[in-house]
Write an enzyme that holds these catalytic residues in place. Structure first.
Site, PDB file in Angstrom:
ATOM      1  N   TYR A   1       0.828  -1.199   0.000  1.00 45.17           N
ATOM      2  CA  TYR A   1       0.000   0.000   0.000  1.00 45.17           C
ATOM      3  C   TYR A   1       0.870   1.260   0.000  1.00 45.17           C
ATOM      4  O   TYR A   1       2.087   1.198   0.113  1.00 45.17           O
ATOM      5  CB  TYR A   1      -0.926   0.008   1.225  1.00 45.17           C
ATOM      6  CG  TYR A   1      -1.807  -1.224   1.321  1.00 45.17           C
ATOM      7  CD1 TYR A   1      -2.942  -1.346   0.536  1.00 45.17           C
ATOM      8  CD2 TYR A   1      -1.470  -2.272   2.178  1.00 45.17           C
ATOM      9  CE1 TYR A   1      -3.749  -2.473   0.606  1.00 45.17           C
ATOM     10  CE2 TYR A   1      -2.274  -3.401   2.257  1.00 45.17           C
ATOM     11  CZ  TYR A   1      -3.414  -3.504   1.460  1.00 45.17           C
ATOM     12  OH  TYR A   1      -4.201  -4.623   1.531  1.00 45.17           O
TER      13      TYR A   1
ATOM     14  N   GLU B   1       7.703  -3.451 -13.192  1.00 46.04           N
ATOM     15  CA  GLU B   1       8.930  -3.974 -12.597  1.00 46.04           C
ATOM     16  C   GLU B   1       9.811  -4.548 -13.711  1.00 46.04           C
ATOM     17  O   GLU B   1       9.592  -5.657 -14.197  1.00 46.04           O
ATOM     18  CB  GLU B   1       8.598  -5.046 -11.559  1.00 46.04           C
ATOM     19  CG  GLU B   1       7.741  -4.557 -10.397  1.00 46.04           C
ATOM     20  CD  GLU B   1       8.555  -3.769  -9.360  1.00 46.04           C
ATOM     21  OE1 GLU B   1       9.791  -3.720  -9.490  1.00 46.04           O
ATOM     22  OE2 GLU B   1       7.937  -3.227  -8.424  1.00 46.04           O
TER      23      GLU B   1
END
Length: 395
Positions: free
Chosen positions: A343, A362
Site C-alpha cells: 500500500y 517492474e
C-alpha cells in the site's frame, strides 16, 4: 541547433530544406512568424554543429555537393559563394542515432547532461524544474507532444533502481528522433502520437538516493554520518531504496498509508520506512503536486525487478486497465499482477484518487541494483509496454 540565416524565407521552406515536418519546426520556434527575416536566429531540431577545415578552395556548388546540401540551403547559411582552404567552417549535421548514455551507471549528473543534450538537439521538447531534492538537486519534468490525452511516466523512485532512468531516457531519445525525422516509433507513427498525446516524463524522482547507491556516502554531504549510521556503518549502499534521510518515497502516499505505518519499519533506514506521516518528503510531495496539476489520464512508474506489472488497487481502476495489461502480457511476456499486499505507493494513490489506469512496471530480473549488462534486454521490452499505454484510445 541554432542557425542564423543570411536571407529571409518561409519557415516551411526551411522545413523542406532540412527534411523536417513543418509542425516540428514551428514547435521549436513558437515565437517566429511564418516568414523568417534575414539574420534572425532559428532553432533547427535534429541537427548539431560540426566543424571542418577545407583542404582546398570550394565554390558554393562544390560545398553543396560535398555536404549533400541543396544549393539554396548553402546560400541561406553562408553569406558568400567562395570558401577558401584552411578556414574553419561550421555546418549543421543531421543526428539520426540516440545520444543518451546507455551502458554505464546512470547517476544524476549523467541524467542532467542527457536532458540538456536532448533539449539542445530537440528544442520542441519542453522542460521545467518541478521540485528540488533534500540535497537541493533540481528534478526536471520533460514534456513532448500537444495532444488532449495527458500521460505521465517516471523512473527511479528507488535509489538502487537507477537503471529505470537510463532506459526511460533512451525511450525519450528514440521518440524525439522519430518525431523529428517523421518516422515510426516502434511501429506507430510518431507524428500521430505527438498530435494525440501530451507526454510528461520525470526521469529521476530520487536523485539523492541514486547518487548514494552509485557513488557512496560522500554524495550525502551533510547527511553522510546519518546514511552510514542507517546503513549499519557500511559504505555499500546497493540495498538502498530510500531518499537521503531514509524515507521510502514509494510508501509515502495517502492510499492506506496507515497500513504500512503499522507493519513497516518505525525508523528511517535503507528501505520501507513510510515516514512519520504521508507526504513528508519534498520528492514525494513534488510528484503529488505534479499529478494534481497535470490531470493525467494514465500514469506509469518504472521500478525493478521481476518483469511484472502491478495495475490494480482495491478494484478502483477502470475496466480499460485490465485490457491494457492483457495486451502488455501478450506482447512483452511480462506478467500482470492484480492482487498485491502493498500500500501507499504512487500508483496506488493515483488509482484510488482518480479511478484511472495506473501502472507500476517492474523491469528486468535479478537482484537490485540490476547489472548494467541487463539494459539491452530490459530495453527490448520496455517500449512495448510504454507504447500500449501511449496508444490506447480508451484509458
Amino acid at each position: 541547433m541554432e542557425l542564423t540565416l543570411q536571407k529571409g524565407c518561409q519557415l516551411s521552406t526551411i522545413a523542406t530544406l532540412f527534411h523536417l515536418p513543418t509542425y516540428v519546426l514551428f514547435a521549436a520556434n513558437p515565437f517566429l512568424s511564418t516568414h523568417v527575416k534575414p539574420q534572425q536566429p532559428i532553432q533547427v531540431p535534429g541537427y548539431a554543429p560540426r566543424s571542418v577545415i577545407p583542404d582546398k578552395d570550394m565554390t558554393d556548388a562544390e560545398l553543396a555537393a560535398a555536404f549533400h546540401f541543396p544549393l539554396r540551403l548553402v546560400h541561406l547559411l553562408y553569406d558568400t559563394d567562395y570558401f577558401p582552404a584552411g578556414e574553419k567552417l561550421t555546418y549543421p549535421q543531421r543526428v539520426t542515432q540516440p545520444v543518451t548514455c546507455f551502458r554505464q551507471p546512470y547517476d544524476y549528473a549523467i541524467c542532467l547532461q542527457d536532458i540538456q543534450s536532448l533539449h539542445q538537439l530537440f528544442p520542441f521538447m519542453r522542460m521545467r524544474t518541478i521540485y528540488k531534492s533534500i540535497l537541493g538537486k533540481p528534478v526536471t519534468e520533460l514534456q513532448i507532444g500537444k495532444g488532449k490525452r495527458h500521460i505521465h511516466m517516471n523512473a527511479s523512485f528507488h535509489g538502487n533502481e537507477w537503471i529505470t532512468s537510463l532506459a526511460l531516457m533512451r525511450f525519450v531519445n528514440d521518440y524525439l528522433l522519430a518525431v523529428t525525422h517523421d518516422k515510426k516509433l516502434f511501429g506507430y507513427p510518431a507524428s500521430k502520437l505527438y498530435q494525440d498525446v501530451t507526454l510528461s516524463i520525470v526521469p529521476m524522482v530520487n536523485p539523492d538516493g541514486v547518487d548514494l547507491v552509485i557513488h557512496g556516502s560522500r554524495t550525502a554531504h551533510e547527511y553522510e554520518e546519518l546514511v552510514l549510521f542507517l546503513n549499519e556503518g557500511s559504505d555499500d549502499f546497493k540495498g538502498w531504496k530510500a531518499n537521503i534521510i531514509g524515507v521510502d518515497l514509494n510508501k509515502q502516499y495517502p492510499a492506506k498509508w496507515e497500513y504500512e505505518q503499522v507493519r513497516k519499519p518505525k525508523l528511517p533506514g535503507p528501505r520501507d520506512f513510510p515516514g512519520r506521516t504521508s507526504l513528508t518528503e519534498p520528492e514525494s510531495i513534488g510528484m503529488y503536486e505534479l499529478v494534481k496539476a497535470g490531470d493525467f489520464d494514465s500514469v506509469v512508474a518504472l521500478h525493478t525487478q521481476g518483469e511484472e506489472i502491478y495495475w490494480s488497487f482495491e478494484e478502483k481502476e477502470p475496466p480499460s486497465a485490465a485490457r491494457m495489461v492483457s495486451q502488455m502480457e501478450q506482447l512483452s511476456g511480462y506478467k500482470g499482477v492484480k492482487e498485491l499486499d502493498n500500500y501507499a505507493g504512487f500508483k496506488d494513490w493515483y488509482i484510488a484518487s482518480y479511478r484511472r489506469p495506473g501502472f507500476t512496471m517492474e523491469l528486468g530480473r535479478g537482484k537490485n541494483p540490476l547489472p548494467i549488462e541487463q539494459v539491452d534486454t530490459i530495453y527490448e521490452k520496455l517500449p512495448i509496454l510504454l507504447m500500449v499505454v501511449l496508444t490506447s484510445e480508451k484509458i
